[in-house]
Design an enzyme around this catalytic site. Structure first.
Site, PDB file in Angstrom:
ATOM      1  CD  GLU A  95      -2.641  -1.060   2.600  1.00  0.00           C
ATOM      2  OE1 GLU A  95      -3.435  -1.975   2.788  1.00  0.00           O
ATOM      3  OE2 GLU A  95      -2.489  -0.109   3.386  1.00  0.00           O
ATOM      4  CB  CYS A 108       2.101   7.202   3.942  1.00  0.00           C
ATOM      5  SG  CYS A 108       2.260   5.933   5.199  1.00  0.00           S
ATOM      6  CB  CYS A 115       5.147  -5.853   9.845  1.00  0.00           C
ATOM      7  SG  CYS A 115       6.286  -5.246  11.119  1.00  0.00           S
ATOM      8  CB  CYS A 119       1.882  -3.887  16.667  1.00  0.00           C
ATOM      9  SG  CYS A 119       3.619  -3.424  16.767  1.00  0.00           S
ATOM     10  CB  CYS A 122      -0.445  -2.929  13.410  1.00  0.00           C
ATOM     11  SG  CYS A 122       0.258  -2.647  11.778  1.00  0.00           S
ATOM     12  CD  GLU A 166      10.519  -0.995  12.510  1.00  0.00           C
ATOM     13  OE1 GLU A 166       9.422  -0.580  12.894  1.00  0.00           O
ATOM     14  OE2 GLU A 166      11.536  -0.263  12.449  1.00  0.00           O
ATOM     15  CB  SER A 197       7.182   5.757  11.626  1.00  0.00           C
ATOM     16  OG  SER A 197       6.488   5.251  12.738  1.00  0.00           O
ATOM     17  CB  SER A 220       5.268   3.144  17.009  1.00  0.00           C
ATOM     18  OG  SER A 220       5.312   3.639  15.697  1.00  0.00           O
ATOM     19  CG  HIS A 222       1.572   2.761  20.126  1.00  0.00           C
ATOM     20  ND1 HIS A 222       0.980   3.898  19.645  1.00  0.00           N
ATOM     21  CD2 HIS A 222       2.132   2.171  19.044  1.00  0.00           C
ATOM     22  CE1 HIS A 222       1.173   3.984  18.335  1.00  0.00           C
ATOM     23  NE2 HIS A 222       1.878   2.956  17.958  1.00  0.00           N
ATOM     24  CB  CYS A 339       0.102   0.824   7.764  1.00  0.00           C
ATOM     25  SG  CYS A 339       0.463  -0.007   9.304  1.00  0.00           S
TER      26      CYS A 339
HETATM   27  N1  SAH Z   1       6.638  -0.219  11.635  1.00  0.00           N
HETATM   28  C1  SAH Z   1       6.729   1.179  11.822  1.00  0.00           C
HETATM   29  C2  SAH Z   1       6.109   2.001  10.711  1.00  0.00           C
HETATM   30  C3  SAH Z   1       4.796   1.542  10.154  1.00  0.00           C
HETATM   31  S1  SAH Z   1       3.381   1.673  11.187  1.00  0.00           S
HETATM   32  C4  SAH Z   1       6.139   1.570  13.169  1.00  0.00           C
HETATM   33  O1  SAH Z   1       5.515   0.739  13.805  1.00  0.00           O
HETATM   34  O2  SAH Z   1       6.349   2.707  13.571  1.00  0.00           O
HETATM   35  C5  SAH Z   1       3.051   3.422  11.176  1.00  0.00           C
HETATM   36  C6  SAH Z   1       2.315   3.916  12.404  1.00  0.00           C
HETATM   37  O3  SAH Z   1       0.946   3.475  12.409  1.00  0.00           O
HETATM   38  C7  SAH Z   1       2.917   3.432  13.707  1.00  0.00           C
HETATM   39  O4  SAH Z   1       2.992   4.514  14.624  1.00  0.00           O
HETATM   40  C8  SAH Z   1       1.913   2.415  14.166  1.00  0.00           C
HETATM   41  O5  SAH Z   1       1.989   2.193  15.535  1.00  0.00           O
HETATM   42  C9  SAH Z   1       0.622   3.047  13.705  1.00  0.00           C
HETATM   43  N2  SAH Z   1      -0.526   2.165  13.641  1.00  0.00           N
HETATM   44  C10 SAH Z   1      -0.564   0.887  13.232  1.00  0.00           C
HETATM   45  N3  SAH Z   1      -1.823   0.412  13.311  1.00  0.00           N
HETATM   46  C11 SAH Z   1      -2.594   1.412  13.776  1.00  0.00           C
HETATM   47  C12 SAH Z   1      -3.983   1.523  14.076  1.00  0.00           C
HETATM   48  N4  SAH Z   1      -4.809   0.506  13.909  1.00  0.00           N
HETATM   49  N5  SAH Z   1      -4.433   2.705  14.533  1.00  0.00           N
HETATM   50  C13 SAH Z   1      -3.582   3.756  14.711  1.00  0.00           C
HETATM   51  N6  SAH Z   1      -2.272   3.700  14.439  1.00  0.00           N
HETATM   52  C14 SAH Z   1      -1.774   2.538  13.983  1.00  0.00           C
HETATM   53 FE1  SF4 Z   2       4.928  -3.688  12.141  1.00  0.00          FE
HETATM   54 FE2  SF4 Z   2       4.720  -1.063  12.681  1.00  0.00          FE
HETATM   55 FE3  SF4 Z   2       2.536  -2.579  12.311  1.00  0.00          FE
HETATM   56 FE4  SF4 Z   2       4.000  -2.912  14.505  1.00  0.00          FE
HETATM   57  S1  SF4 Z   2       2.845  -1.060  13.929  1.00  0.00           S
HETATM   58  S2  SF4 Z   2       3.187  -4.538  13.202  1.00  0.00           S
HETATM   59  S3  SF4 Z   2       6.035  -2.583  13.709  1.00  0.00           S
HETATM   60  S4  SF4 Z   2       4.071  -2.113  10.808  1.00  0.00           S
END
Ligand code: SAH
Ligand code: SF4
Length: 351
Positions: A95, A108, A115, A119, A122, A166, A197, A220, A222, A339
């Site tokens: 994407e 973006c 990944c 998480c 995500c 990541e 990020s 990130s 959280h 994402c």
């Molecule tokens: N892997 C990297 C970059 C990609 S994710 C990282 O984790 O930072 C980009 C951002 O989207 C990160 O801050 C992640 O925590 C956030 N993110 C992922 N899923 C999300 C969701 N469902 N709602 C809000 N933010 C989310």
């Molecule tokens: Fe991977 Fe970032 Fe999503 Fe965590 S938030 S699963 S590190 S893409």
């Protein structure tokens, strides 16, 4: 998977020179091709009309110019946000999102297919890991929207590495992509207009700090306790909060850049007064800024965005501790701009 013929977008300038030398061509041809790739935004070798026909034919024998195909598009109701699902050379899908603001056009980009971190909240984490993207596959995502914007007399102004994957677990390709995107003979996007990020791979943050770049770093976070964070984000124990904060401080010391902490507010989970207080205690006095984002709900996780009362109580604590933060509105929520969400949706439809 081995792909013997290189993609032109994967080569840095000296590798392109070597390729041309290998077919008996002078170096200046590399400059010409570079211009076609990154200034004229050619989508195929045959577009490069200043090259002799014989050279174009030769180039097609020894390399490919892979321009990803668009498999699906979503546009937000306001038209500010557009998300495309792109197909890579081996059929994998990633994407890429364009966000249009008044002064900026931000792309973006994804750095991996899926990944490995996983998480909970995500959509990308929920689908597991397929493979790293090459530097050319990362750059191609920016070229994709640069082409679309150019027809409107506009350009991509900013890049965020916040799509699928990541970036610091695909370190070399991400760094090569950043270098190529900065190139004055190419797209020439300023380092300070790029934000990487990361989930917080502390060893890689330290390495990135030594690259002498001026790229913005977003972490990130959280959660401000190891207990909650490891529940939400199963990053290796070696990257616990002490190690993470030490690495972030090193990034600040070496770059003098303010670091952003991302915090997706999840109702009843990480929006408690205890988490706010722990966050404030951790970051007091650091050159950092907190980005509070409402959680984008996904199918694979039951969490919901925080209620207004919880957000207020949380931000009250940050206010009292003089912690700088921004409370973000949901952007692109109606097109599942979080994402991995478009890919997840398309997969659901086709299975
Ligand atoms: N892997 C990297 C970059 C990609 S994710 C990282 O984790 O930072 C980009 C951002 O989207 C990160 O801050 C992640 O925590 C956030 N993110 C992922 N899923 C999300 C969701 N469902 N709602 C809000 N933010 C989310
Ligand atoms: Fe991977 Fe970032 Fe999503 Fe965590 S938030 S699963 S590190 S893409």
């Amino acid at each position: 998977m081995p792909q013997k013929i290189p993609n032109l977008l994967d080569l840095d300038h000296s590798q392109l020179e070597s390729l041309l030398e290998s077919v008996g061509q002078p170096r200046y041809r590399a400059d010409q091709i570079w211009q076609w790739l990154y200034k004229q935004l050619a989508t195929e070798v045959q577009d490069m009309t200043s090259l002799p026909k014989a050279l174009r034919a030769k180039l097609e024998e020894v390399a490919v110019l892979h321009t990803p195909r668009v498999l699906a598009t979503q546009e937000s109701l306001t038209g500010e946000t557009r998300k495309d699902l792109l197909e890579m050379r081996d059929g994998e899908q990633v994407e890429v999102v364009l966000m249009r603001y008044i002064q900026r056009r931000t792309v973006c980009v994804s750095t991996q297919v899926g990944c490995a971190i996983g998480c909970r909240f995500c959509a990308t984490g929920q689908m597991g890991f397929q493979r790293n993207l090459s530097s050319g596959e990362i750059v191609a995502q920016v070229l994709h929207f640069e082409r679309a914007l150019r027809t409107q007399g506009r350009r991509v102004t900013n890049i965020v590495f916040m799509g699928m994957g990541e970036p610091l677990l695909n370190y070399n390709n991400t760094l090569a992509a950043i270098t190529r995107l900065m190139d004055p003979a190419g797209l020439q996007i300023g380092q300070r207009r790029m934000t990487l990020s990361t989930v917080g791979i502390s060893t890689a943050i330290r390495r990135f700090a030594k690259e002498k770049l001026q790229v913005n770093l977003a972490v990130s976070l959280h959660a401000a306790t190891d207990e909650l964070r490891s529940e939400l984000m199963p990053v290796d124990q070696r990257h616990d909060l002490d190690a993470l904060f030490a690495a972030v401080q090193e990034y600040i010391n070496r770059t003098n850049r303010e670091v952003t902490f991302e915090w997706a507010l999840i109702d009843g989970v990480n929006d408690t007064p205890e988490q706010a207080a722990a966050l404030a205690a951790r970051i007091a006095g650091m050159l950092v800024h907190v980005n509070l984002i409402p959680l984008n709900p996904t199918d694979g996780y039951p969490g919901q965005p925080s209620s207004e009362e919880h957000v207020e109580a949380f931000t009250d604590i940050l206010d009292r501790r003089h912690i700088p933060y921004t409370l973000r509105l949901r952007r692109g929520g109606d097109i599942q701009a979080g994402c991995g969400q478009l890919r997840a949706r398309i997969h659901r439809q086709s299975t």
